[in-house]
Design an enzyme around this catalytic site. Structure first.
Site, mmCIF file in Angstrom:
data_model
loop_
_atom_site.group_PDB
_atom_site.id
_atom_site.type_symbol
_atom_site.label_atom_id
_atom_site.label_comp_id
_atom_site.label_asym_id
_atom_site.label_seq_id
_atom_site.Cartn_x
_atom_site.Cartn_y
_atom_site.Cartn_z
ATOM 1 N N SER A 1 69.043 31.142 10.971
ATOM 2 C CA SER A 1 69.015 29.814 10.357
ATOM 3 C C SER A 1 68.258 28.814 11.210
ATOM 4 O O SER A 1 68.043 27.680 10.792
ATOM 5 C CB SER A 1 70.448 29.308 10.152
ATOM 6 O OG SER A 1 71.106 29.174 11.410
ATOM 7 N N HIS B 1 67.499 33.862 4.771
ATOM 8 C CA HIS B 1 68.652 33.175 5.346
ATOM 9 C C HIS B 1 69.789 33.061 4.349
ATOM 10 O O HIS B 1 69.716 32.306 3.378
ATOM 11 C CB HIS B 1 68.232 31.778 5.844
ATOM 12 C CG HIS B 1 69.369 30.971 6.357
ATOM 13 N ND1 HIS B 1 69.490 29.616 6.124
ATOM 14 C CD2 HIS B 1 70.456 31.320 7.090
ATOM 15 C CE1 HIS B 1 70.608 29.174 6.690
ATOM 16 N NE2 HIS B 1 71.201 30.188 7.277
ATOM 17 N N GLU C 1 67.792 31.192 1.476
ATOM 18 C CA GLU C 1 66.506 30.561 1.789
ATOM 19 C C GLU C 1 65.514 31.640 2.223
ATOM 20 O O GLU C 1 65.766 32.364 3.195
ATOM 21 C CB GLU C 1 66.668 29.534 2.906
ATOM 22 C CG GLU C 1 67.443 28.296 2.495
ATOM 23 C CD GLU C 1 67.626 27.316 3.629
ATOM 24 O OE1 GLU C 1 67.592 26.102 3.376
ATOM 25 O OE2 GLU C 1 67.816 27.753 4.785
#
Length: 288
Positions: free
Chosen positions: A120, A141, A153
């Protein structure tokens, strides 16, 4: 590209849940970790989670049995990588460790295999060259808890190919997730940047005595419709994790405003890390 076999590296909270998500979605999955103890703990936790879902009628016993049969464990990275179409790295957030992992993946994974990092905070460009196949590297992510949260993500680096993005997006959807594409690498990507802005403002309000922690959290829930207040959420994530994200962001940007907030630094220094330690901004009953 067809993805059938997925390797998840790291049997921590995120890795084990990502692996279970893959197995439940029909992928042949290997959960790899250097620690056999961590792998055993992961298996026990996932079996207990699955039993709870069966008792609540959320999953059938047959679906769980099939998923667990598809999910194997290994301490061997090279042999696991050799059998994989997609690798999702969820190891410790240390760049030296990640680079070493991606170098080994580049050597042992099949030529077609896509290599993703769940990080992250660390963009895939930091590990892409080590893999020797930068076009097949990206961030994928997931959010905690990965078995529940829908967002993934997908972050491309400057060399990530369109084919890589298309394949990883397809896999995320097959997992029942809602992928979002981040076209440019920025520290924190989308969610952490937005969450970080809210947390920073909440910390500033509290440190200046504008309002109490409890009232700030209440405002977030009752006025903004957030399921949790910012301090409750930071306790859930872990204040050490919040601190690490801020440090990593500051290392990338050099902006003084990105440094860890003094309230976070103080709590971490006292060992008050949130729910995991029994105390953060709030006190928690560990027996419950």
């Amino acid at each position: 590209m067809s993805i059938n076999n997925i390797l998840v590296i790291g049997a921590g909270t995120m890795g084990r849940q990502i692996a279970m998500s893959c197995a439940l979605s029909g992928f042949v999955t290997i959960l790899q970790d250097i620690s056999d103890t961590a792998l055993r703990a992961a298996r026990t936790e996932l079996e207990n989670w699955a039993a709870g879902r069966i008792s609540k009628g959320k999953l059938s016993a047959e679906d769980v049995e099939l998923a667990l049969s598809r999910l194997t464990q290994s301490t061997e990275l090279a042999t696991s990588a050799a059998r994989s179409d997609l690798v999702i790295e969820a190891a410790t957030e240390r760049l030296d460790i990640k680079r070493a992992i991606f170098a080994e993946l580049g050597e042992h994974a099949p030529a077609h295999a896509i290599l993703a990092t769940n990080s992250s905070t660390l963009a895939s460009s930091h590990v892409a060259e080590a893999s020797g196949r930068a076009a097949q590297v990206c961030n994928m992510h997931f959010f905690n808890p990965a078995l529940v949260m829908k967002c993934v993500e997908i972050v491309r680096n400057a060399q990530t190919s369109d084919a890589t993005i298309a394949t990883v997006t397809e896999v995320a959807r097959a997992l029942g997730k809602e992928p979002v594409l981040v076209n440019k690498e920025v520290p924190g990507f989308i969610a952490n940047r937005m969450m970080g802005a809210i947390q920073q403002e909440a910390l500033d309000l509290a440190s200046k005595g504008v309002a109490s922690i409890e009232d700030i959290d209440t405002t977030a829930r009752t006025a903004l419709g957030h399921p949790m207040g910012p301090f409750e959420l930071m306790d859930l994530v872990g204040l050490d994790v919040i601190d690490f994200i801020a440090q990593a962001t500051y290392a990338e940007t050099g902006e003084p405003s990105d440094q860890p907030h003094p309230m976070i630094t103080e709590k971490v220094g006292e060992g008050k890390l949130g729910r995991k330690s029994g105390q953060g901004f709030y006190l928690y009953d560990q027996e419950k």
